[in-house]
Write a protein that holds these residues in place. Structure first.
Motif, mmCIF file in Angstrom:
data_model
loop_
_atom_site.group_PDB
_atom_site.id
_atom_site.type_symbol
_atom_site.label_atom_id
_atom_site.label_comp_id
_atom_site.label_asym_id
_atom_site.label_seq_id
_atom_site.Cartn_x
_atom_site.Cartn_y
_atom_site.Cartn_z
ATOM 1 N N PRO A 62 -34.526 -10.840 -3.967
ATOM 2 C CA PRO A 62 -35.686 -10.821 -4.864
ATOM 3 C C PRO A 62 -36.650 -11.983 -4.645
ATOM 4 O O PRO A 62 -37.839 -11.857 -4.906
ATOM 5 C CB PRO A 62 -35.079 -10.906 -6.266
ATOM 6 N N ALA A 63 -36.182 -13.114 -4.143
ATOM 7 C CA ALA A 63 -37.058 -14.265 -3.922
ATOM 8 C C ALA A 63 -38.135 -13.959 -2.877
ATOM 9 O O ALA A 63 -39.189 -14.600 -2.861
ATOM 10 C CB ALA A 63 -36.233 -15.467 -3.481
ATOM 11 N N LEU A 64 -37.894 -12.991 -2.017
ATOM 12 C CA LEU A 64 -38.860 -12.644 -0.984
ATOM 13 C C LEU A 64 -39.924 -11.659 -1.469
ATOM 14 O O LEU A 64 -40.905 -11.423 -0.775
ATOM 15 C CB LEU A 64 -38.137 -12.036 0.226
ATOM 16 N N MET A 65 -39.734 -11.089 -2.627
ATOM 17 C CA MET A 65 -40.625 -10.046 -3.129
ATOM 18 C C MET A 65 -41.816 -10.649 -3.871
ATOM 19 O O MET A 65 -41.997 -10.485 -5.062
ATOM 20 C CB MET A 65 -39.871 -9.073 -4.045
ATOM 21 N N LYS A 66 -42.641 -11.364 -3.128
ATOM 22 C CA LYS A 66 -43.827 -11.989 -3.702
ATOM 23 C C LYS A 66 -44.927 -11.978 -2.653
ATOM 24 O O LYS A 66 -44.701 -11.637 -1.498
ATOM 25 C CB LYS A 66 -43.518 -13.411 -4.147
ATOM 26 N N ASN A 67 -46.114 -12.358 -3.064
ATOM 27 C CA ASN A 67 -47.230 -12.454 -2.131
ATOM 28 C C ASN A 67 -47.194 -13.814 -1.450
ATOM 29 O O ASN A 67 -46.845 -14.809 -2.061
ATOM 30 C CB ASN A 67 -48.557 -12.272 -2.862
ATOM 31 N N TYR A 68 -47.554 -13.847 -0.182
ATOM 32 C CA TYR A 68 -47.538 -15.077 0.591
ATOM 33 C C TYR A 68 -48.960 -15.438 1.013
ATOM 34 O O TYR A 68 -49.753 -14.559 1.346
ATOM 35 C CB TYR A 68 -46.679 -14.913 1.855
ATOM 36 N N SER A 76 -49.956 -9.707 1.225
ATOM 37 C CA SER A 76 -49.600 -9.209 -0.098
ATOM 38 C C SER A 76 -48.732 -7.966 0.017
ATOM 39 O O SER A 76 -48.636 -7.352 1.074
ATOM 40 C CB SER A 76 -50.865 -8.896 -0.901
ATOM 41 N N GLN A 77 -48.128 -7.651 -1.064
ATOM 42 C CA GLN A 77 -47.311 -6.441 -1.182
ATOM 43 C C GLN A 77 -46.197 -6.396 -0.142
ATOM 44 O O GLN A 77 -45.930 -5.382 0.478
ATOM 45 C CB GLN A 77 -48.193 -5.206 -1.084
ATOM 46 N N PHE A 78 -45.532 -7.519 0.033
ATOM 47 C CA PHE A 78 -44.452 -7.612 1.004
ATOM 48 C C PHE A 78 -43.392 -6.533 0.751
ATOM 49 O O PHE A 78 -42.961 -5.852 1.680
ATOM 50 C CB PHE A 78 -43.822 -9.010 0.942
ATOM 51 N N HIS A 79 -43.008 -6.387 -0.492
ATOM 52 C CA HIS A 79 -41.965 -5.416 -0.821
ATOM 53 C C HIS A 79 -42.391 -3.998 -0.472
ATOM 54 O O HIS A 79 -41.617 -3.228 0.094
ATOM 55 C CB HIS A 79 -41.596 -5.524 -2.309
ATOM 56 N N GLU A 80 -43.612 -3.645 -0.789
ATOM 57 C CA GLU A 80 -44.091 -2.291 -0.495
ATOM 58 C C GLU A 80 -44.140 -2.036 1.012
ATOM 59 O O GLU A 80 -43.761 -0.960 1.482
ATOM 60 C CB GLU A 80 -45.467 -2.076 -1.121
ATOM 61 N N ASN A 81 -44.592 -3.033 1.761
ATOM 62 C CA ASN A 81 -44.627 -2.887 3.222
ATOM 63 C C ASN A 81 -43.219 -2.809 3.806
ATOM 64 O O ASN A 81 -42.966 -2.043 4.741
ATOM 65 C CB ASN A 81 -45.396 -4.042 3.857
ATOM 66 N N LEU A 82 -42.313 -3.585 3.262
ATOM 67 C CA LEU A 82 -40.923 -3.552 3.706
ATOM 68 C C LEU A 82 -40.306 -2.178 3.431
ATOM 69 O O LEU A 82 -39.649 -1.598 4.298
ATOM 70 C CB LEU A 82 -40.118 -4.649 3.011
ATOM 71 N N MET A 83 -40.552 -1.653 2.242
ATOM 72 C CA MET A 83 -40.004 -0.341 1.896
ATOM 73 C C MET A 83 -40.613 0.758 2.773
ATOM 74 O O MET A 83 -39.924 1.704 3.153
ATOM 75 C CB MET A 83 -40.226 -0.037 0.416
ATOM 76 N N ALA A 84 -41.888 0.614 3.119
ATOM 77 C CA ALA A 84 -42.524 1.584 4.011
ATOM 78 C C ALA A 84 -41.862 1.551 5.386
ATOM 79 O O ALA A 84 -41.618 2.599 6.000
ATOM 80 C CB ALA A 84 -44.021 1.305 4.125
ATOM 81 N N ARG A 85 -41.554 0.355 5.882
ATOM 82 C CA ARG A 85 -40.883 0.227 7.183
ATOM 83 C C ARG A 85 -39.470 0.811 7.121
ATOM 84 O O ARG A 85 -39.013 1.459 8.064
ATOM 85 C CB ARG A 85 -40.838 -1.248 7.623
#
Length: 116
Positions: A62-68, A76-85
């Protein structure tokens, strides 16, 4: 090229120790130092499954699920991009499984449920 090098191509930018990579590969039935054969669909599928396992492990942090932000750039939207991959890899794996099944059925291992 070894399985480890091929996996590193798939997970470029993700830093893991050699021991961690070895464990992920072994969990998917691959040896780190075995030669990668690009024409072997089962081996390719296992590389993708290993990359998927790594991405799922990242998704569980969860610590990675933020904007950088870095140097005036925002990722932005790291989690959404990760889930898409993850979804993309899942689709590739399923496609390879269907191709393997089709090839197996063409080689005479087709089972007839209803025979007249």
């Amino acid at each position: 090229m070894t399985n480890q090098k091929r996996l590193n191509m798939e997970i470029k930018g993700i830093t893991l120790t050699p021991d961690e990579i070895a464990v992920y590969l072994q969990e998917n039935g691959l040896n780190v130092n075995d030669t990668y054969n690009a024409t072997d669909k089962a081996q390719t599928r296992k590389i993708y499954e290993t990359a998927l396992s790594i991405l799922e492990s990242i998704a569980n942090q969860p610590a990675l699920m933020k904007n950088y932000s870095q140097d005036d750039q925002t990722v932005s939207q790291f989690h959404e991009n990760l889930m898409a991959r993850i979804d993309q890899l899942d689709n590739k794996i399923n496609k390879l499984k269907r191709e393997e099944d089709k090839a197996a059925n063409q080689n005479g291992s087709f089972f007839m449920l209803f025979n007249q």
